[in-house]
Write a protein that holds these residues in place. Sequence first.
Motif, PDB file in Angstrom:
ATOM      1  N   GLY A 134       0.826  -1.208   0.000  1.00 49.23           N
ATOM      2  CA  GLY A 134       0.000   0.000   0.000  1.00 49.23           C
ATOM      3  C   GLY A 134       0.856   1.251   0.000  1.00 49.23           C
ATOM      4  O   GLY A 134       2.092   1.181   0.031  1.00 49.23           O
ATOM      5  N   PRO A 135       0.193   2.438  -0.036  1.00 46.21           N
ATOM      6  CA  PRO A 135       0.957   3.677  -0.217  1.00 46.21           C
ATOM      7  C   PRO A 135       1.973   3.958   0.888  1.00 46.21           C
ATOM      8  O   PRO A 135       3.100   4.341   0.596  1.00 46.21           O
ATOM      9  N   HIS A 136       1.614   3.735   2.145  1.00 45.17           N
ATOM     10  CA  HIS A 136       2.557   4.157   3.197  1.00 45.17           C
ATOM     11  C   HIS A 136       3.854   3.360   3.182  1.00 45.17           C
ATOM     12  O   HIS A 136       4.943   3.931   3.190  1.00 45.17           O
ATOM     13  N   VAL A 137       3.731   2.020   3.133  1.00 46.20           N
ATOM     14  CA  VAL A 137       4.984   1.255   3.194  1.00 46.20           C
ATOM     15  C   VAL A 137       5.779   1.379   1.899  1.00 46.20           C
ATOM     16  O   VAL A 137       6.991   1.170   1.890  1.00 46.20           O
ATOM     17  N   THR A 138       5.097   1.746   0.821  1.00 46.02           N
ATOM     18  CA  THR A 138       5.842   1.998  -0.417  1.00 46.02           C
ATOM     19  C   THR A 138       6.734   3.230  -0.231  1.00 46.02           C
ATOM     20  O   THR A 138       7.876   3.264  -0.690  1.00 46.02           O
ATOM     21  N   GLU A 139       6.185   4.228   0.445  1.00 50.20           N
ATOM     22  CA  GLU A 139       6.980   5.452   0.669  1.00 50.20           C
ATOM     23  C   GLU A 139       8.027   5.244   1.772  1.00 50.20           C
ATOM     24  O   GLU A 139       9.072   5.871   1.760  1.00 50.20           O
ATOM     25  N   MET A 140       7.697   4.375   2.759  1.00 55.75           N
ATOM     26  CA  MET A 140       8.577   4.230   3.922  1.00 55.75           C
ATOM     27  C   MET A 140       8.902   2.751   4.180  1.00 55.75           C
ATOM     28  O   MET A 140       8.645   2.251   5.279  1.00 55.75           O
ATOM     29  N   PRO A 141       9.481   2.052   3.207  1.00 56.10           N
ATOM     30  CA  PRO A 141       9.702   0.618   3.418  1.00 56.10           C
ATOM     31  C   PRO A 141      10.647   0.325   4.590  1.00 56.10           C
ATOM     32  O   PRO A 141      10.469  -0.660   5.313  1.00 56.10           O
ATOM     33  N   PRO A 157      -1.537  12.550 -13.983  1.00 54.80           N
ATOM     34  CA  PRO A 157      -0.263  13.239 -14.240  1.00 54.80           C
ATOM     35  C   PRO A 157      -0.186  14.625 -13.608  1.00 54.80           C
ATOM     36  O   PRO A 157       0.836  15.300 -13.746  1.00 54.80           O
ATOM     37  N   TYR A 158      -1.246  15.088 -12.934  1.00 57.93           N
ATOM     38  CA  TYR A 158      -1.294  16.501 -12.559  1.00 57.93           C
ATOM     39  C   TYR A 158      -0.269  16.899 -11.482  1.00 57.93           C
ATOM     40  O   TYR A 158       0.118  18.051 -11.396  1.00 57.93           O
ATOM     41  N   GLY A 159       0.112  15.949 -10.641  1.00 56.46           N
ATOM     42  CA  GLY A 159       1.191  16.220  -9.684  1.00 56.46           C
ATOM     43  C   GLY A 159       0.889  17.304  -8.668  1.00 56.46           C
ATOM     44  O   GLY A 159       1.755  18.156  -8.395  1.00 56.46           O
ATOM     45  N   CYS A 160      -0.295  17.298  -8.080  1.00 57.08           N
ATOM     46  CA  CYS A 160      -0.582  18.274  -7.014  1.00 57.08           C
ATOM     47  C   CYS A 160       0.400  18.015  -5.868  1.00 57.08           C
ATOM     48  O   CYS A 160       0.725  16.863  -5.565  1.00 57.08           O
ATOM     49  N   GLU A 161       0.830  19.088  -5.223  1.00 55.65           N
ATOM     50  CA  GLU A 161       1.964  18.995  -4.309  1.00 55.65           C
ATOM     51  C   GLU A 161       1.722  18.080  -3.105  1.00 55.65           C
ATOM     52  O   GLU A 161       2.630  17.467  -2.570  1.00 55.65           O
ATOM     53  N   PHE A 162       0.464  17.989  -2.671  1.00 59.51           N
ATOM     54  CA  PHE A 162       0.147  17.248  -1.440  1.00 59.51           C
ATOM     55  C   PHE A 162      -0.216  15.787  -1.707  1.00 59.51           C
ATOM     56  O   PHE A 162      -0.472  15.025  -0.790  1.00 59.51           O
ATOM     57  N   CYS A 163      -0.262  15.395  -2.974  1.00 55.44           N
ATOM     58  CA  CYS A 163      -0.883  14.126  -3.346  1.00 55.44           C
ATOM     59  C   CYS A 163       0.181  13.065  -3.625  1.00 55.44           C
ATOM     60  O   CYS A 163       1.208  13.358  -4.224  1.00 55.44           O
ATOM     61  N   THR A 164      -0.094  11.844  -3.211  1.00 53.86           N
ATOM     62  CA  THR A 164       0.876  10.762  -3.447  1.00 53.86           C
ATOM     63  C   THR A 164       0.637  10.047  -4.770  1.00 53.86           C
ATOM     64  O   THR A 164       1.439   9.223  -5.180  1.00 53.86           O
ATOM     65  N   VAL A 165      -0.473  10.354  -5.421  1.00 50.96           N
ATOM     66  CA  VAL A 165      -0.900   9.540  -6.562  1.00 50.96           C
ATOM     67  C   VAL A 165       0.078   9.595  -7.729  1.00 50.96           C
ATOM     68  O   VAL A 165       0.456   8.563  -8.287  1.00 50.96           O
ATOM     69  N   THR A 166       0.517  10.814  -8.089  1.00 44.37           N
ATOM     70  CA  THR A 166       1.397  10.909  -9.266  1.00 44.37           C
ATOM     71  C   THR A 166       2.691  10.134  -9.011  1.00 44.37           C
ATOM     72  O   THR A 166       3.180   9.410  -9.882  1.00 44.37           O
ATOM     73  N   GLY A 167       3.217  10.208  -7.781  1.00 43.87           N
ATOM     74  CA  GLY A 167       4.427   9.464  -7.471  1.00 43.87           C
ATOM     75  C   GLY A 167       4.188   7.963  -7.436  1.00 43.87           C
ATOM     76  O   GLY A 167       5.032   7.180  -7.874  1.00 43.87           O
ATOM     77  N   PHE A 168       3.050   7.553  -6.932  1.00 45.09           N
ATOM     78  CA  PHE A 168       2.791   6.123  -6.706  1.00 45.09           C
ATOM     79  C   PHE A 168       2.384   5.397  -7.988  1.00 45.09           C
ATOM     80  O   PHE A 168       2.965   4.379  -8.355  1.00 45.09           O
ATOM     81  N   PHE A 169       1.359   5.913  -8.641  1.00 42.76           N
ATOM     82  CA  PHE A 169       0.855   5.235  -9.836  1.00 42.76           C
ATOM     83  C   PHE A 169       1.553   5.723 -11.101  1.00 42.76           C
ATOM     84  O   PHE A 169       1.372   5.164 -12.182  1.00 42.76           O
ATOM     85  N   GLY A 170       2.316   6.809 -10.930  1.00 40.82           N
ATOM     86  CA  GLY A 170       3.058   7.315 -12.075  1.00 40.82           C
ATOM     87  C   GLY A 170       2.197   8.203 -12.945  1.00 40.82           C
ATOM     88  O   GLY A 170       0.970   8.225 -12.825  1.00 40.82           O
ATOM     89  N   LEU A 189      -7.598  19.291   6.644  1.00 35.38           N
ATOM     90  CA  LEU A 189      -6.429  20.145   6.809  1.00 35.38           C
ATOM     91  C   LEU A 189      -5.352  19.671   5.854  1.00 35.38           C
ATOM     92  O   LEU A 189      -5.210  18.457   5.640  1.00 35.38           O
ATOM     93  N   ILE A 190      -4.623  20.578   5.288  1.00 37.38           N
ATOM     94  CA  ILE A 190      -3.562  20.156   4.372  1.00 37.38           C
ATOM     95  C   ILE A 190      -2.531  19.344   5.179  1.00 37.38           C
ATOM     96  O   ILE A 190      -2.094  19.775   6.238  1.00 37.38           O
ATOM     97  N   THR A 191      -2.238  18.143   4.666  1.00 38.91           N
ATOM     98  CA  THR A 191      -1.421  17.203   5.444  1.00 38.91           C
ATOM     99  C   THR A 191      -0.197  16.772   4.641  1.00 38.91           C
ATOM    100  O   THR A 191      -0.333  16.296   3.512  1.00 38.91           O
ATOM    101  N   PRO A 192       0.988  16.912   5.234  1.00 39.04           N
ATOM    102  CA  PRO A 192       2.196  16.475   4.517  1.00 39.04           C
ATOM    103  C   PRO A 192       2.345  14.956   4.599  1.00 39.04           C
ATOM    104  O   PRO A 192       2.832  14.419   5.589  1.00 39.04           O
ATOM    105  N   LEU A 193       1.906  14.267   3.550  1.00 38.35           N
ATOM    106  CA  LEU A 193       2.049  12.814   3.512  1.00 38.35           C
ATOM    107  C   LEU A 193       3.473  12.478   3.085  1.00 38.35           C
ATOM    108  O   LEU A 193       4.071  13.215   2.293  1.00 38.35           O
ATOM    109  N   PRO A 194       4.020  11.386   3.611  1.00 43.46           N
ATOM    110  CA  PRO A 194       5.415  11.076   3.290  1.00 43.46           C
ATOM    111  C   PRO A 194       5.631  10.956   1.794  1.00 43.46           C
ATOM    112  O   PRO A 194       4.755  10.490   1.065  1.00 43.46           O
ATOM    113  N   ALA A 195       6.794  11.383   1.350  1.00 41.38           N
ATOM    114  CA  ALA A 195       7.252  11.288  -0.045  1.00 41.38           C
ATOM    115  C   ALA A 195       6.508  12.219  -1.000  1.00 41.38           C
ATOM    116  O   ALA A 195       6.667  12.102  -2.206  1.00 41.38           O
TER     117      ALA A 195
END
Length: 518
Positions: A92-99, A203-216, A377-383
């Motif tokens: 899932g997203p968290h352990v992918t960012e913080m293995p 592909p939009y790459g919003c700054e707070f979102c993990t999706v662009t990094g995770f799914f590409g 609230l805007i939340t800094p998610l890892p990665a």
Amino acid sequence: MKILLYSPDNGVTKNFMPHLWMFLLQSLTPAGHEVVLIDGNAQPMDEAGIAQYVRKNNIGLVGIGCMTRMIAKAYRMADAVRAVGVPVVMGGPHVTEMPDEALGRISGKRHADAVALGEADETWPRIVADAERGQLKETYAPVDEFGQERKPSLQAYPAIPWNSLDLEQFNVVPKFAGAMLKRFRDGWGTFRIIPVESGRGCPYGCEFCTVTGFFGDSIRFRTNKSVVDELLLLKARAKSESGQIAVFFIDDNFAINPKRTKSLLRDIIAANAQVHWIAQISANLLRDEELVDLIAAAGGKWIFIGMESIDATNLADVNKGFNKPGEYAAVLQRLADRNVFAITSFMFGMDNDTVGVAERTLEQIRTWPAGLPIFGLITPLPATPLYARLEAAGRLTRPKHWEEFIPFAMAHTPLKMSIAEAHAEVKYGWAQTYSPEAIAHAVRSFSHKPLAYRINILVARLCFRGIYFPQMGPMAWVKVLGENAQTICDIVKECFRDWLTGMCKQPARSATVGTSGD
Ligand code: B12
Ligand code: SF4
């Protein structure tokens, strides 16, 4: 081997929708293994409970997946499973960012025997085979034979056997009411919201979102036929149970390729595969009248729109300048004209927010067709780029906020207000939007529409209220229903009048939200 896939409870809401990854990995498990699913939101479990379950049921492998906000619970559950000698694989997203955190390499305890990085569609069968041989590796990454990252294609998507799966834990109609409700209109003996994906990536790459990094930023789609077949299967199951089904298209941006989305919607209509559905679509893509026409005709009922802010500076700050606050009203009206409504999501505590941001946002919302506004609230998610920016600026107040999840609490200092002020703004947004008066007002604003729309907005508002105000036990619900008694009574009276009219003028019927393809 017997495999348990477990998703920890989010501690905030109940089982309104299962997680797709569990069904997907179940379908991708090589033959010869039995896979059981436990969703903590539907079947609450603690550490002792999972350890006992694993021992009693002779489980040979446990797979745990979750978002960042549930990771602390996930680690505790993983520790309990490993303590009884059963291997744990996490994904899932968290352990992918913080293995390294899950594998105990940073500091502290190891929680997982293995970690599946990124999309596990292709690695899962390998993980199962290695676990069976007792040879789990520490990490599994989706790579090709040259070690290059490979995003799975969705062209050969597995058929999830929705017709035969045990979905009892995800039925939101209480058992005692089911037998009676089976006979109500087209049957309401069961009601489930089922996650379906038609594509991945944004592909939009919003700054707070993990999706662009995770799914590409490579967007991939299933074939139209495979999506349509899945809808037909779900529709048939609901009918066979005298129940209802709604679908949540969990694509990050369902209309990211409008041409393809239109072709899918046309195929859904042609196959009479309409069920009522929800999808996430960014506001800029909803300028397209033809797309919105097709959404309505294909069964779309609610569109989740990440509006985030009514302030263009805030939007530019988080790389979401493609959202144009000036067009929000027109977008929502375009949907409402076709009886499609919006879940509008806002984040407070953004860099240009000042005290009063909630009321300023509400002033706008009040001029829009009634929907389901939600506030966070805007939340800094890892990665995420946001995390990196705030870390570099020394603004993170709880750099590992996931170690102790606190709902609706900031993890960094906003620029133009304090953390406490940001929290107060969120509270104000929820309190104003979900007060009995506001709910009554929203219901009344649908008085020119068939009764079903008033029932829909009332039920949806009462449920959504629980995202912020804890509504987990029966007593909490009694209180909420009591506070909204007047609006509920008015609707019940209308239902009774409608029923009487129907009895007199058989077989005239009004539109029903919840039945397929109106
Ligand atoms: C649907 C969805 C929801 C649903 C709820 C989840 C549900 N019941 O399905 C709703 C709308 C309620 C929701 C809410 C929120 N969500 Co959400 N949501 C999603 C969304 C759009 C789709 C999830 C999905 O099913 N994906 C498709 C499946 C196939 O992908 P997957 O889950 O990642 O699984 C794959 C791999 O990760 C892996 N895998 C996953 N688990 C496991 C486990 C094992 C053992 C293994 C081997 C592999 C594995 O294999 C799968 C197949 O490849 C994702 C974005 C996304 N595209 O994933 C965001 C996402 C998961 N959500 C996110 C967030 C932040 C939230 C909220 C916190 C937003 C908010 N501020 O309120 C809330 C929290 C809700 C709550 N109370 O828990 C973030 C999570 C980031 C993070 N690091 O945690 C995501 C990634 C989006 C984003 N903007 O970054 N969400
Ligand atoms: S549009 Fe949505 S899914 Fe895409 S990057 Fe932005 S927030 Fe993430």
